[in-house]
Design a protein around this motif. Sequence first.
Motif, mmCIF file in Angstrom:
data_model
loop_
_atom_site.group_PDB
_atom_site.id
_atom_site.type_symbol
_atom_site.label_atom_id
_atom_site.label_comp_id
_atom_site.label_asym_id
_atom_site.label_seq_id
_atom_site.Cartn_x
_atom_site.Cartn_y
_atom_site.Cartn_z
ATOM 1 N N HIS A 107 0.930 -1.089 0.070
ATOM 2 C CA HIS A 107 0.064 -0.191 0.186
ATOM 3 C C HIS A 107 0.898 1.295 0.095
ATOM 4 O O HIS A 107 2.027 1.224 0.326
ATOM 5 C CB HIS A 107 -1.120 -0.084 1.204
ATOM 6 C CG HIS A 107 -0.120 -0.126 2.401
ATOM 7 N ND1 HIS A 107 0.523 1.060 3.122
ATOM 8 C CD2 HIS A 107 0.276 -1.144 3.304
ATOM 9 C CE1 HIS A 107 1.081 0.443 4.183
ATOM 10 N NE2 HIS A 107 0.832 -0.805 4.271
ATOM 11 N N ALA A 108 0.164 2.342 0.030
ATOM 12 C CA ALA A 108 1.196 3.596 -0.363
ATOM 13 C C ALA A 108 1.133 4.249 1.059
ATOM 14 O O ALA A 108 0.459 3.657 2.021
ATOM 15 C CB ALA A 108 0.212 4.695 -1.052
ATOM 16 N N SER A 134 10.762 11.666 2.417
ATOM 17 C CA SER A 134 9.563 11.062 2.922
ATOM 18 C C SER A 134 9.494 9.438 2.193
ATOM 19 O O SER A 134 9.657 9.399 0.971
ATOM 20 C CB SER A 134 8.349 11.736 2.909
ATOM 21 O OG SER A 134 7.193 11.045 3.337
ATOM 22 N N HIS A 135 9.238 8.551 3.268
ATOM 23 C CA HIS A 135 9.179 7.158 2.817
ATOM 24 C C HIS A 135 7.949 6.544 3.610
ATOM 25 O O HIS A 135 7.822 6.572 4.655
ATOM 26 C CB HIS A 135 10.347 6.456 3.126
ATOM 27 C CG HIS A 135 11.584 6.806 2.133
ATOM 28 N ND1 HIS A 135 11.604 6.217 0.926
ATOM 29 C CD2 HIS A 135 12.702 7.483 2.400
ATOM 30 C CE1 HIS A 135 12.618 6.951 0.379
ATOM 31 N NE2 HIS A 135 13.421 7.454 1.365
ATOM 32 N N GLY A 136 7.418 5.710 2.879
ATOM 33 C CA GLY A 136 6.484 4.616 3.461
ATOM 34 C C GLY A 136 7.260 3.360 3.491
ATOM 35 O O GLY A 136 8.105 3.316 3.579
ATOM 36 N N GLU A 163 2.866 3.653 -7.936
ATOM 37 C CA GLU A 163 3.640 4.923 -8.546
ATOM 38 C C GLU A 163 4.822 5.099 -7.523
ATOM 39 O O GLU A 163 5.658 5.771 -8.023
ATOM 40 C CB GLU A 163 2.604 5.940 -8.627
ATOM 41 C CG GLU A 163 1.833 5.828 -10.090
ATOM 42 C CD GLU A 163 0.535 6.939 -9.841
ATOM 43 O OE1 GLU A 163 0.515 7.732 -8.833
ATOM 44 O OE2 GLU A 163 -0.386 6.749 -10.566
ATOM 45 N N GLU A 164 4.431 4.946 -6.240
ATOM 46 C CA GLU A 164 5.303 5.336 -5.259
ATOM 47 C C GLU A 164 6.735 4.405 -5.545
ATOM 48 O O GLU A 164 7.801 4.757 -5.028
ATOM 49 C CB GLU A 164 4.708 5.037 -3.882
ATOM 50 C CG GLU A 164 5.531 5.502 -2.545
ATOM 51 C CD GLU A 164 4.889 5.477 -1.512
ATOM 52 O OE1 GLU A 164 5.226 4.641 -0.150
ATOM 53 O OE2 GLU A 164 3.698 5.514 -1.316
ATOM 54 N N PHE A 165 6.510 3.062 -5.589
ATOM 55 C CA PHE A 165 7.655 2.295 -6.092
ATOM 56 C C PHE A 165 8.352 2.648 -7.131
ATOM 57 O O PHE A 165 9.528 2.912 -7.232
ATOM 58 C CB PHE A 165 7.118 0.794 -6.259
ATOM 59 C CG PHE A 165 8.186 -0.174 -6.705
ATOM 60 C CD1 PHE A 165 8.988 -0.588 -5.524
ATOM 61 C CD2 PHE A 165 8.246 -0.943 -7.850
ATOM 62 C CE1 PHE A 165 9.952 -1.498 -5.832
ATOM 63 C CE2 PHE A 165 9.163 -1.645 -8.068
ATOM 64 C CZ PHE A 165 10.245 -2.027 -7.230
ATOM 65 N N SER A 166 7.532 3.126 -8.165
ATOM 66 C CA SER A 166 8.347 3.456 -9.500
ATOM 67 C C SER A 166 9.272 4.765 -9.469
ATOM 68 O O SER A 166 10.140 5.020 -10.118
ATOM 69 C CB SER A 166 7.183 3.698 -10.674
ATOM 70 O OG SER A 166 6.622 2.471 -10.976
#
Length: 274
Positions: A107-108, A134-136, A163-166
């Motif tokens: 998840h984001a 900032s990171h999840g 998108e966060e991973f990319s």
Amino acid sequence: MAIKVLISVDMEGIAGIVHPAETNPERYEYERGRRLMTAAANAVVEGVIDAEPTAEVLVADSHGPYRNILPEELDRRARLIRGKPRELGMMAGLQAGAQVAMFVGYHARAGASSAVLAHTMADAILDVRINDRSHGEIGVNTLLAGSYGVPVVLASGDAAACEEFSALVPHAVTVPVKRGLGQHAADSLHPEEAADRLRQAATDAMRRYDDHPPVVASGPLHVEVDVHQPRTVDIAALMPGVVTSGRTIVFDTESMAAAYGMLQLIVMLTQLAP
């Protein structure tokens, strides 16, 4: 020598799942969530084996209590890492010599827009920043894998998570299985269609895993954690090497493994605060 692959599996990013009633062991739809999570893990195991028949596959149950995947229904060609607390948490298996990692059902990060069940490690954590970025969980776990020299070559979840991973690993394989319409709402693929895409994506990722080098955070590491409850900050202030300010917990360390251990402790502290 057979390649060793670590598949870290969370639950919030699984196709069809949109609500805590499906992810919380104490809620009425949790058993369905477990089955969907197990099926998604199996699809990725199958895809890895399709590409590398001799691969040694480790599946790390990485949601909540880390006891969600149904062991008797997991593909028998995989080994299951389950239970907590444990070293390296969601990424347990890196220390066992994993050479490639994949994220399934992720998840984001907390605060992400158009994201389903978005959070960062715990609902009580508002943000994690490593060297001012900032990171999840996606970012933290990618950097942890990188510190072991391990590339993360695939990520699946909702579109926001992909998108966060990319943004961290450009051109790596992603499998968006749903599009967030709110924190508890999504437009989702059918679970069987998602499984087909996951299997093919895992095969594709394994065939070109050398194209993506590990993502490494250069040390020393400066870590800031914003939390919801001031009491969590008060307790954290008792830990050696920790500085606090308002609702922020701050510490410095030389390694991602040490940073990850501290983050796990902070998560546990949030559970102590009323």
